[in-house]
Design a protein around this motif. Structure first.
Motif, PDB file in Angstrom:
ATOM      1  N   LEU A  70       5.941   9.212   8.302  1.00 55.66           N
ATOM      2  CA  LEU A  70       6.515  10.243   7.426  1.00 55.66           C
ATOM      3  C   LEU A  70       5.416  11.007   6.685  1.00 55.66           C
ATOM      4  N   GLY A  71       4.355  10.308   6.294  1.00 53.26           N
ATOM      5  CA  GLY A  71       3.219  10.992   5.676  1.00 53.26           C
ATOM      6  C   GLY A  71       2.546  11.956   6.645  1.00 53.26           C
ATOM      7  N   TYR A  72       2.429  11.538   7.891  1.00 54.37           N
ATOM      8  CA  TYR A  72       1.889  12.400   8.961  1.00 54.37           C
ATOM      9  C   TYR A  72       2.742  13.659   9.107  1.00 54.37           C
ATOM     10  N   ARG A  73       4.057  13.490   9.119  1.00 54.87           N
ATOM     11  CA  ARG A  73       4.952  14.636   9.245  1.00 54.87           C
ATOM     12  C   ARG A  73       4.837  15.571   8.035  1.00 54.87           C
ATOM     13  N   GLN A  74       4.737  14.992   6.839  1.00 54.57           N
ATOM     14  CA  GLN A  74       4.608  15.820   5.641  1.00 54.57           C
ATOM     15  C   GLN A  74       3.357  16.680   5.683  1.00 54.57           C
ATOM     16  N   ALA A  75       2.245  16.089   6.127  1.00 55.08           N
ATOM     17  CA  ALA A  75       0.994  16.853   6.205  1.00 55.08           C
ATOM     18  C   ALA A  75       1.119  18.006   7.195  1.00 55.08           C
TER      19      ALA A  75
ATOM     20  N   CYS B 139       0.848  -1.194   0.000  1.00 48.13           N
ATOM     21  CA  CYS B 139       0.000   0.000   0.000  1.00 48.13           C
ATOM     22  C   CYS B 139       0.882   1.242   0.000  1.00 48.13           C
ATOM     23  N   ASP B 140       0.368   2.334  -0.560  1.00 44.65           N
ATOM     24  CA  ASP B 140       1.076   3.616  -0.493  1.00 44.65           C
ATOM     25  C   ASP B 140       0.859   4.212   0.895  1.00 44.65           C
ATOM     26  N   ASN B 141       1.655   3.722   1.838  1.00 41.20           N
ATOM     27  CA  ASN B 141       1.498   4.130   3.238  1.00 41.20           C
ATOM     28  C   ASN B 141       1.818   5.592   3.446  1.00 41.20           C
ATOM     29  N   LEU B 142       2.781   6.126   2.684  1.00 46.16           N
ATOM     30  CA  LEU B 142       3.135   7.537   2.797  1.00 46.16           C
ATOM     31  C   LEU B 142       1.945   8.415   2.433  1.00 46.16           C
ATOM     32  N   GLN B 143       1.339   8.124   1.295  1.00 47.18           N
ATOM     33  CA  GLN B 143       0.180   8.892   0.851  1.00 47.18           C
ATOM     34  C   GLN B 143      -0.985   8.738   1.829  1.00 47.18           C
ATOM     35  N   GLY B 144      -1.214   7.501   2.312  1.00 44.80           N
ATOM     36  CA  GLY B 144      -2.299   7.273   3.251  1.00 44.80           C
ATOM     37  C   GLY B 144      -2.122   8.059   4.538  1.00 44.80           C
ATOM     38  N   GLY B 145      -0.888   8.045   5.072  1.00 44.51           N
ATOM     39  CA  GLY B 145      -0.610   8.809   6.293  1.00 44.51           C
ATOM     40  C   GLY B 145      -0.776  10.303   6.084  1.00 44.51           C
ATOM     41  N   ARG B 146      -0.350  10.773   4.930  1.00 46.38           N
ATOM     42  CA  ARG B 146      -0.470  12.206   4.626  1.00 46.38           C
ATOM     43  C   ARG B 146      -1.941  12.615   4.479  1.00 46.38           C
TER      44      ARG B 146
ATOM     45  N   VAL C 299     -11.113  14.353  21.671  1.00 43.28           N
ATOM     46  CA  VAL C 299      -9.990  13.850  20.869  1.00 43.28           C
ATOM     47  C   VAL C 299     -10.534  13.130  19.635  1.00 43.28           C
ATOM     48  N   ALA C 300     -10.140  13.588  18.454  1.00 45.38           N
ATOM     49  CA  ALA C 300     -10.470  12.873  17.218  1.00 45.38           C
ATOM     50  C   ALA C 300      -9.474  11.732  17.040  1.00 45.38           C
ATOM     51  N   VAL C 301      -9.957  10.583  16.585  1.00 39.56           N
ATOM     52  CA  VAL C 301      -9.097   9.408  16.453  1.00 39.56           C
ATOM     53  C   VAL C 301      -9.235   8.816  15.050  1.00 39.56           C
ATOM     54  N   VAL C 302      -8.093   8.483  14.449  1.00 43.35           N
ATOM     55  CA  VAL C 302      -8.091   7.797  13.156  1.00 43.35           C
ATOM     56  C   VAL C 302      -7.148   6.599  13.232  1.00 43.35           C
ATOM     57  N   GLY C 303      -7.383   5.637  12.355  1.00 44.51           N
ATOM     58  CA  GLY C 303      -6.529   4.458  12.277  1.00 44.51           C
ATOM     59  C   GLY C 303      -6.037   4.235  10.868  1.00 44.51           C
ATOM     60  N   PHE C 304      -5.659   2.983  10.590  1.00 41.67           N
ATOM     61  CA  PHE C 304      -5.133   2.636   9.263  1.00 41.67           C
ATOM     62  C   PHE C 304      -5.361   1.146   9.045  1.00 41.67           C
ATOM     63  N   ASP C 305      -5.993   0.761   7.961  1.00 43.27           N
ATOM     64  CA  ASP C 305      -6.235  -0.620   7.509  1.00 43.27           C
ATOM     65  C   ASP C 305      -7.677  -0.845   7.080  1.00 43.27           C
TER      66      ASP C 305
END
Length: 344
Positions: A209-214, A170-177, A280-286
């Motif tokens: 890293l995507g989180y940091r980029q955003a 998966c494009d994890n960088l894009q997803g995190g961003r 607190v807003a919460v998000v995940g991944f998967d």
């Protein structure tokens, strides 16, 4: 004592004090057997006047019409030991195999055993699909051995520059961003990240890293005090969220590097009297199945498991057929639910 008559590889194994599969590897000069053991086995074979059964050898080179799916064992609350993310992918892989006319053999990866060599020797399958691996740097040695013996395999995981072997990921960088950008669009500014972010866990690292980029694109600096290590389990997410809360750092949003981490974090927030998403807003991944049924339903990043399963099977079969097969990355898709409602 050996029975009279023609010597077998089992006779050699008994005299050499090794397994029959080790004898097979040594007699064909495999680099997986150290030079000293290989020489000892070959000497015993000569002494016994052992001859390789050419018919059996020919049979071993034929296709089996079977693919092997090896799952890494993950800690889970139940006895399945299967990360729930892989369950939907398992169904997709099974269907893709059926469409291609292949049977599927499913087993757990036993990282303490010589599974990477056993599948090559026994010819249980024409190729291997690997799901999950824990610490990638520790796992790399297993992949190197598969490559050394010419095994056909493909794994689900990060597509890394210069890596050997094929991956579908998966494009994890894009997803995190993208998911961090969504939190920022809701005026959340103190966003915590729960997940181990180093080369041992490259998917989590890319999400971080995507989180940091955003954050940087929004003119914000990532605060190291808002990141806590966690692997992909609810208990890890709960523990990391408790550590975050105990640190006293203010935060108004939380990004769990997996849905299981995020769900464990929600439990910790509820125990401390914080409301999701109001406080607190919460998000995940998967986007595992339970994400949609959590309370509140979890905003997450969907990895297309149907497409992933099909690509894993097709890529492996291309290898088996001697075609040009390549690694590939699948786009990630944010799925917005109630766990990150508008800032209140």
């Amino acid at each position: 004592m050996r029975n009279k008559g023609r010597a077998t590889s089992f006779d050699i194994a008994h005299l050499a004090g090794v397994s029959q599969s080790t004898v097979s590897r040594a007699l064909r000069g495999s680099p997986l057997v150290n030079a000293e053991t290989r020489a000892r086995i070959q000497a015993i074979a000569r002494e016994l006047n052992y001859k390789v059964d050419k018919n059996a050898s020919s049979l071993r080179t034929q296709h089996t019409g079977t693919l092997a799916l090896l799952l890494f064992e993950d800690p889970t609350p139940d006895e399945s030991q299967i990360n729930p993310f892989f369950l939907s992918m398992l169904g997709a892989i099974t269907r893709a195999c059926a469409r291609q006319g292949y049977d599927l053999l499913v087993s757990f990866q036993q990282l303490s055993d010589d599974w990477h060599a056993d599948y090559e020797d026994s010819k249980k399958a024409d190729g291997i699909i690997l799901l999950g691996y824990g610490d990638y740097l520790a796992y790399q040695a297993k992949l190197d051995k598969l490559l050394a013996q010419g095994t056909h395999f493909v794994r689900w995981g990060a597509v890394l520059p210069g890596q050997q072997g094929l991956s579908i990921g998966c494009d994890n960088l894009q997803g995190g961003r993208d998911i961090t950008g969504h939190l920022l669009s809701l005026s959340r500014r103190r966003i915590a990240f729960l997940g181990t972010a180093d080369d041992h866990y490259p998917e989590f690292l890319d999400r971080y890293l995507g989180y940091r980029q955003a954050l940087e694109q929004a003119g914000l600096e990532a605060d190291g005090g808002l990141r806590f290590d966690a692997l992909s389990s609810e208990e890890d997410g709960h523990s990391a969220a408790c550590a975050l809360l105990d640190s006293g750092q203010p935060f108004d949003a939380l990004f769990g590097a997996s849905d299981l981490i995020a769900l464990g974090a929600i439990r910790a927030l509820n125990e401390r009297g914080l409301r999701v998403p109001q406080d607190v807003a919460v998000v995940g991944f998967d986007d595992i199945q339970m994400a949609a049924f959590a309370n509140p339903a979890l905003t997450t990043v969907r990895q297309n498991t149907a497409k992933a399963g099909e690509m894993l099977v097709n890529t492996l079969i291309e290898q088996i057929r001697g075609q040009d097969a390549v690694s590939a990355t699948i786009a990630a898709e944010p799925v917005i639910r109630r766990s990150c409602g508008a800032a209140g």
